[in-house]
Motif scaffolding. Structure first.
Motif, PDB file in Angstrom:
ATOM      1  N   UNK A   6      -7.477 -13.620  15.240  1.00  0.00           N
ATOM      2  CA  UNK A   6      -8.529 -13.045  13.874  1.00  0.00           C
ATOM      3  C   UNK A   6      -7.934 -13.380  12.290  1.00  0.00           C
ATOM      4  N   UNK A   7      -8.788 -14.234  11.858  1.00  0.00           N
ATOM      5  CA  UNK A   7      -8.517 -14.280  10.124  1.00  0.00           C
ATOM      6  C   UNK A   7      -9.366 -14.036   9.505  1.00  0.00           C
ATOM      7  N   UNK A   8      -8.847 -12.802   8.769  1.00  0.00           N
ATOM      8  CA  UNK A   8      -9.804 -12.463   7.900  1.00  0.00           C
ATOM      9  C   UNK A   8     -10.076 -13.819   6.296  1.00  0.00           C
ATOM     10  N   UNK A   9     -11.045 -13.791   6.174  1.00  0.00           N
ATOM     11  CA  UNK A   9     -10.977 -14.506   4.911  1.00  0.00           C
ATOM     12  C   UNK A   9     -11.367 -14.229   3.624  1.00  0.00           C
ATOM     13  N   UNK A  10     -11.196 -14.230   2.189  1.00  0.00           N
ATOM     14  CA  UNK A  10     -12.321 -13.503   1.572  1.00  0.00           C
ATOM     15  C   UNK A  10     -11.760 -13.324   0.189  1.00  0.00           C
ATOM     16  N   UNK A  11     -12.876 -13.447  -0.315  1.00  0.00           N
ATOM     17  CA  UNK A  11     -12.605 -14.437  -2.239  1.00  0.00           C
ATOM     18  C   UNK A  11     -12.068 -13.393  -2.666  1.00  0.00           C
ATOM     19  N   UNK A  12     -11.664 -14.904  -2.881  1.00  0.00           N
ATOM     20  CA  UNK A  12      -9.950 -14.202  -4.003  1.00  0.00           C
ATOM     21  C   UNK A  12     -10.629 -13.515  -5.533  1.00  0.00           C
ATOM     22  N   UNK A  13      -9.536 -12.649  -5.726  1.00  0.00           N
ATOM     23  CA  UNK A  13     -10.633 -12.400  -7.193  1.00  0.00           C
ATOM     24  C   UNK A  13      -8.848 -11.976  -8.148  1.00  0.00           C
ATOM     25  N   UNK A  14      -8.657 -13.180  -9.328  1.00  0.00           N
ATOM     26  CA  UNK A  14      -8.048 -13.401 -10.302  1.00  0.00           C
ATOM     27  C   UNK A  14      -8.101 -12.174 -11.218  1.00  0.00           C
ATOM     28  N   UNK A  15      -7.494 -11.591 -11.968  1.00  0.00           N
ATOM     29  CA  UNK A  15      -7.106 -11.138 -12.130  1.00  0.00           C
ATOM     30  C   UNK A  15      -5.503  -9.291 -11.904  1.00  0.00           C
ATOM     31  N   UNK A  16      -5.374  -8.851 -12.611  1.00  0.00           N
ATOM     32  CA  UNK A  16      -4.239  -7.229 -11.879  1.00  0.00           C
ATOM     33  C   UNK A  16      -4.367  -6.945 -10.935  1.00  0.00           C
ATOM     34  N   UNK A  17      -3.159  -7.311 -10.115  1.00  0.00           N
ATOM     35  CA  UNK A  17      -3.423  -5.901  -9.194  1.00  0.00           C
ATOM     36  C   UNK A  17      -2.529  -4.967  -9.317  1.00  0.00           C
ATOM     37  N   UNK A  18      -2.945  -3.949  -8.680  1.00  0.00           N
ATOM     38  CA  UNK A  18      -2.166  -2.290  -8.870  1.00  0.00           C
ATOM     39  C   UNK A  18      -2.674  -1.853  -7.736  1.00  0.00           C
ATOM     40  N   UNK A  19      -1.220  -0.653  -7.938  1.00  0.00           N
ATOM     41  CA  UNK A  19      -1.173   0.584  -6.740  1.00  0.00           C
ATOM     42  C   UNK A  19      -1.878   1.503  -7.040  1.00  0.00           C
ATOM     43  N   UNK A  20      -2.294   2.386  -5.554  1.00  0.00           N
ATOM     44  CA  UNK A  20      -2.533   4.195  -6.216  1.00  0.00           C
ATOM     45  C   UNK A  20      -2.089   4.856  -5.448  1.00  0.00           C
ATOM     46  N   UNK A  21      -1.219   5.653  -4.970  1.00  0.00           N
ATOM     47  CA  UNK A  21      -0.356   6.417  -4.682  1.00  0.00           C
ATOM     48  C   UNK A  21      -1.407   7.888  -4.559  1.00  0.00           C
ATOM     49  N   UNK A  22      -1.463   8.178  -2.975  1.00  0.00           N
ATOM     50  CA  UNK A  22      -1.772   9.492  -3.101  1.00  0.00           C
ATOM     51  C   UNK A  22      -1.268  10.145  -1.938  1.00  0.00           C
ATOM     52  N   UNK A  23      -0.509  11.540  -3.066  1.00  0.00           N
ATOM     53  CA  UNK A  23       0.141  12.452  -1.515  1.00  0.00           C
ATOM     54  C   UNK A  23      -0.651  13.276  -1.965  1.00  0.00           C
ATOM     55  N   UNK A  24      -0.945  14.020  -0.450  1.00  0.00           N
ATOM     56  CA  UNK A  24      -2.082  15.249  -0.528  1.00  0.00           C
ATOM     57  C   UNK A  24      -3.505  15.396  -1.402  1.00  0.00           C
ATOM     58  N   UNK A  25      -3.687  15.964  -1.649  1.00  0.00           N
ATOM     59  CA  UNK A  25      -5.085  15.647  -2.787  1.00  0.00           C
ATOM     60  C   UNK A  25      -4.863  15.302  -4.074  1.00  0.00           C
ATOM     61  N   UNK A  26      -4.078  14.464  -4.397  1.00  0.00           N
ATOM     62  CA  UNK A  26      -2.842  14.283  -5.721  1.00  0.00           C
ATOM     63  C   UNK A  26      -3.261  12.868  -5.993  1.00  0.00           C
ATOM     64  N   UNK A  27      -3.431  12.034  -7.210  1.00  0.00           N
ATOM     65  CA  UNK A  27      -3.336  10.777  -6.939  1.00  0.00           C
ATOM     66  C   UNK A  27      -1.360  10.863  -8.398  1.00  0.00           C
ATOM     67  N   UNK A  56      -3.812   2.768  -1.951  1.00  0.00           N
ATOM     68  CA  UNK A  56      -4.622   1.490  -2.243  1.00  0.00           C
ATOM     69  C   UNK A  56      -4.231   0.510  -3.464  1.00  0.00           C
ATOM     70  N   UNK A  57      -4.506  -0.688  -2.446  1.00  0.00           N
ATOM     71  CA  UNK A  57      -4.309  -1.841  -3.660  1.00  0.00           C
ATOM     72  C   UNK A  57      -5.533  -2.065  -4.395  1.00  0.00           C
ATOM     73  N   UNK A  58      -5.962  -2.773  -5.238  1.00  0.00           N
ATOM     74  CA  UNK A  58      -7.206  -3.289  -5.956  1.00  0.00           C
ATOM     75  C   UNK A  58      -6.533  -3.985  -6.719  1.00  0.00           C
ATOM     76  N   UNK A  59      -7.711  -4.501  -7.370  1.00  0.00           N
ATOM     77  CA  UNK A  59      -7.543  -5.603  -7.936  1.00  0.00           C
ATOM     78  C   UNK A  59      -8.060  -5.701  -9.543  1.00  0.00           C
ATOM     79  N   UNK A  60      -7.710  -6.121 -10.857  1.00  0.00           N
ATOM     80  CA  UNK A  60      -8.774  -5.623 -11.337  1.00  0.00           C
ATOM     81  C   UNK A  60      -9.582  -6.992 -11.811  1.00  0.00           C
ATOM     82  N   UNK A  61     -10.798  -7.563 -11.860  1.00  0.00           N
ATOM     83  CA  UNK A  61     -11.102  -8.943 -12.690  1.00  0.00           C
ATOM     84  C   UNK A  61     -10.907  -9.133 -14.372  1.00  0.00           C
ATOM     85  N   UNK A  62     -11.389 -10.928 -14.526  1.00  0.00           N
ATOM     86  CA  UNK A  62     -11.069 -10.963 -15.517  1.00  0.00           C
ATOM     87  C   UNK A  62     -12.741  -9.775 -16.799  1.00  0.00           C
TER      88      UNK A  62
END
Length: 450
Positions: free
Chosen positions: A272-293, A363-369
């Protein structure tokens, strides 16, 4: 019907978002260990050992001798306690230190070309636990499954799971957690079903999108099926891999011809191959430990060579010093407007709760233009190396590696205490099915009185 857009909610409710780990709020979880300075994390690079501390730490993990595993709990080992309680002479003899089993991919760690990253992480976690006076047993996981019997015989009180694959096969990662669950042992991190869900990118994307979270348009392609359009540019990834396996510069395509060629070549290796719309912009990572960010991190693509896509490829992660490695440097904390940061935290925590995440994750995210966040991935078992992203974010929050290890253990033990036994769950299920619990009839003629 999907609920309200969490991006709008995050923008309206900045003050009531998910809790963030801050130095002022976090207790020092490891005695005699100073927290990192606000200027940034203290990283232990390859070849360097973590600072050693007295084995008489007041924050040992202790369990009472003879107690059930379900009753194991974290205690402070305090020499004055026995004196205050009357000085029971045998009390300390009746207590035993927690025995912790560390699971890891032994097939990769001890291969002909050993994975030094795995060995280094196991060493770091082991050192953090043993310097506090706990007993550690290392159990390498191999495909022959002999490790299961070794885990049973170890009679461990807790399992610290560092196994992200078996012989490099990420699809087998949930099976390792399933064994731990079957044996009824407390363990670190997320459940087997959460890990399995997050490994199937198109499945978790569908669940998150259904809940109203922002997911770039995507589709999954299998052999013999048509390739749907998601727009261009598009990015192609294996649907059930991690660690950026199968991701390179050619993964991003601009035309239908490039898309067809890329998908066809990938289907020779993956089902199986995932094909997804590419989001141009900044890439960020949000780490979570327990209930806190944790503080948000960003991938700095400022030094990526001209003409290359700004993505985190396999070479970026695993070829130290390569042009793509240099061109995708992590930076923490990310320099973000408060409103955007609040949106990212709220979206990440919502996604984490939807997948049933526990303990720690990313959780990895992108922020578009236009400043809109988009979820790329939910990682239920991120790299736990001392120099990896999660530890780096924790360091910025003032949590050193040993404290992070201890907190992960505490979260796993807390979860085990909150889970009902199989007998208790079955009794409740029977009652909720309308069946009256069995009651023993009184014995009218006890033995010897008939």
């Amino acid at each position: 019907m999907p609920g309200p857009d969490p991006r709008d909610a995050a923008g309206r409710d900045r003050g009531r978002g998910p809790p963030r780990l801050r130095r002022a709020r976090l207790p020092r979880l490891v005695a005699h260990r100073r927290t990192a300075r606000c200027g940034g994390p203290r990283e232990h690079r390859r070849g360097e050992s973590a600072p050693r501390h007295s084995s008489r730490s007041r924050r040992q993990l202790l369990s009472p001798e003879g107690s059930t595993r379900r009753g194991t709990r974290l205690r402070r080992a305090h020499r004055r306690r026995a004196r205050r309680s009357g000085g029971a002479p045998g009390r300390r003899a009746r207590e035993r230190r927690v025995k912790i089993a560390i699971l890891f991919d032994g097939a990769s760690a001890f291969a002909e070309s050993p994975d030094q990253e795995i060995i280094g992480t196991v060493d770091a976690v082991s050192l953090s636990l043993t310097t506090e006076g706990n007993t550690v047993v290392r159990i390498p996981v191999h495909p022959d499954a002999r490790w299961i019997d070794r885990l049973r015989r170890a009679r461990a009180d807790f399992v610290f799971n560092l196994c992200e694959s078996i012989d490099g096969v990420a699809a087998l990662e949930p099976a390792v957690i399933s064994v731990i669950e079957l044996l009824g042992l407390p363990y670190s991190g997320s459940s087997s079903w959460t890990t399995a869900l997050c490994l199937r990118k198109h499945v978790v994307n569908a669940a998150l999108e259904r809940s109203g979270l922002p997911i770039p348009k995507f589709a999954v392609v299998r052999r013999g099926t048509a390739i749907p359009s998601v727009g261009f540019p598009a990015i192609c990834k294996p649907a059930a891999e991690d660690a950026s396996i199968g991701v390179e510069q050619r993964s991003v395509v601009r035309t239908s011809r490039e898309l067809t060629e890329r998908v066809s070549s990938m289907l020779d290796r993956w089902d199986e191959v995932l094909v997804q719309k590419y989001v141009e912009g900044r890439e960020v990572n949000v780490g979570i430990v327990g209930e806190a960010v944790l503080p948000i991190a960003e991938i700095d693509f400022g030094r990526m060579p001209k003409g290359m896509w700004r993505i985190v490829t396999y070479r970026s992660k695993w070829e130290d010093g390569s042009d793509e490695d240099v061109g995708s440097a992590p930076r923490c904390p990310a320099r973000l407007p408060a409103s955007i940061a609040a949106q990212l935290r709220k979206i990440a925590v919502t996604a984490w709760r939807i997948v049933g995440g526990s303990g720690y994750g990313r959780v990895d995210l992108r922020i578009d233009e236009r400043g809109r966040p988009w979820i790329l991935e939910v990682n239920a078992n991120p790299d736990f190396a001392p120099t990896a992203g999660l530890a780096r974010m924790a360091g910025v929050a003032g949590i050193d590696y040993g404290a992070l290890v201890r907190q992960i253990c505490e979260l796993g033990l807390q979860r085990s205490r909150e889970v009902s036994t199989t007998a208790e769950r079955w009794a409740l299920a029977v009652r909720l099915s309308g069946v009256a619990p069995e009651t023993r009839e009184p014995d009218l003629f006890p033995a010897g009185e008939a």
